[in-house]
Design an enzyme around this catalytic site. Sequence first.
Site, mmCIF file in Angstrom:
data_model
loop_
_atom_site.group_PDB
_atom_site.id
_atom_site.type_symbol
_atom_site.label_atom_id
_atom_site.label_comp_id
_atom_site.label_asym_id
_atom_site.label_seq_id
_atom_site.Cartn_x
_atom_site.Cartn_y
_atom_site.Cartn_z
ATOM 1 N N HIS A 103 40.813 37.970 50.425
ATOM 2 C CA HIS A 103 40.684 36.771 49.597
ATOM 3 C C HIS A 103 41.852 35.822 49.827
ATOM 4 C CE1 HIS A 103 39.736 34.303 46.145
ATOM 5 N NE2 HIS A 103 40.936 34.512 45.649
ATOM 6 N N ARG A 145 42.311 41.636 46.222
ATOM 7 C CA ARG A 145 42.862 41.235 47.519
ATOM 8 C C ARG A 145 41.776 41.083 48.584
ATOM 9 N NH1 ARG A 145 47.559 44.703 49.638
ATOM 10 N NH2 ARG A 145 47.841 42.800 50.885
ATOM 11 N N GLU A 146 40.577 41.561 48.293
ATOM 12 C CA GLU A 146 39.528 41.504 49.317
ATOM 13 C C GLU A 146 38.452 40.483 48.967
ATOM 14 O OE1 GLU A 146 38.565 45.358 51.216
ATOM 15 O OE2 GLU A 146 40.021 46.224 49.818
ATOM 16 N N MET A 147 37.450 40.847 48.161
ATOM 17 C CA MET A 147 36.384 39.892 47.866
ATOM 18 C C MET A 147 36.534 39.257 46.480
ATOM 19 S SD MET A 147 33.302 41.992 49.757
ATOM 20 C CE MET A 147 32.026 40.755 49.626
#
Length: 346
Positions: A103, A145-147
């Site tokens: 993200h 931190r990802e999606m």
Amino acid sequence: MARSKRRLSALFVAAAGLAVGLYPYLIESYASVERHQPELLSDFKRPLRIPFPAQNPYTQEKYELGKKLFFDPLLSGSRMVSCSSCHNPGLNWTDGLGKGVGHAHQELDRKVPTLLNVAWGWNFFWDGRAEDLEAQALGPIQSHREMNLSLPELVSRLKENPGYRALFASAFPRELLSAQLVGKALATFERTIVSGLAPFDKWVEGDADSISAAAKRGFILFTTKARCITCHSGWRFSNESFADIGLKSKDLGRGGVVVDEDLRFTFKVPTLRNIALRAPYMHDGSLRTLDDVLRHYNQGGAVKRPTSVRFVQPLHLNKDEQQDLVAFLKTLTSEEREMSLPRLPR
């Protein structure tokens, strides 16, 4: 549990030692491997069907729904990132980077693992924190931190979409749309991601000319002197265990999930299928080429820890032997069918 793991490791080491003792005889005549192929190579034969769990059996409707979800950026907070952003079918179901990008374009701590042949796996992610694919599929979605999308917001978005409402009703009749059903659909699609037929598979089936003499020597090294088979066993070339291979890293890996001194700095053993296409290597993307990987193992790792010395020791391979090993690893590369992108419901 720790004692049983140590006993298993000891058995692997003993087996590797026996293999090394046999190495001078095997390397003189790899033709003997071909003469006894059915017995010697049976463990490397591809399975005939994909396993699906009883609690989430395959249906075409679930597969089609899971495929659409996998490629849909609707599943991210920014509506710009999908599962396929990191697990790109054109890049062997990873992203071609040393470490993933999440993200807001922030670099993540670890390399994106491939989704090839995950139907046969267990304990997912590099540290094994997800027990099944259904749980793994939901992990990156809700990771900040990802999606970066909460599961309640995910369900709300899907319920607002008439196309998805219809697809969920077809795939899961009489069940209310939920995050758990999203995980089941995604996992169903991911289990169908299977590596294709490689030259090595043709050799296993009896085609003596499908791989080179160097690759055949490399296979013998792989299963004897180089000790690769200790962890990279079976048709996927992974025993699904966790190993510390002596990388210079502060990441505790499995040891950050399970309180066990024997598991500190250990990471899941990856499949070697299509490995030549997935540089850079290791959980942190720190080794750029297969030659770098072999040099790392040949020297017995970059650092010595109580956990690493159980898995990596100097191999004393000469340059020709390392080249033969690379030749063998390249025979695990298969031609993959193109993945057609689905039409997303709106």
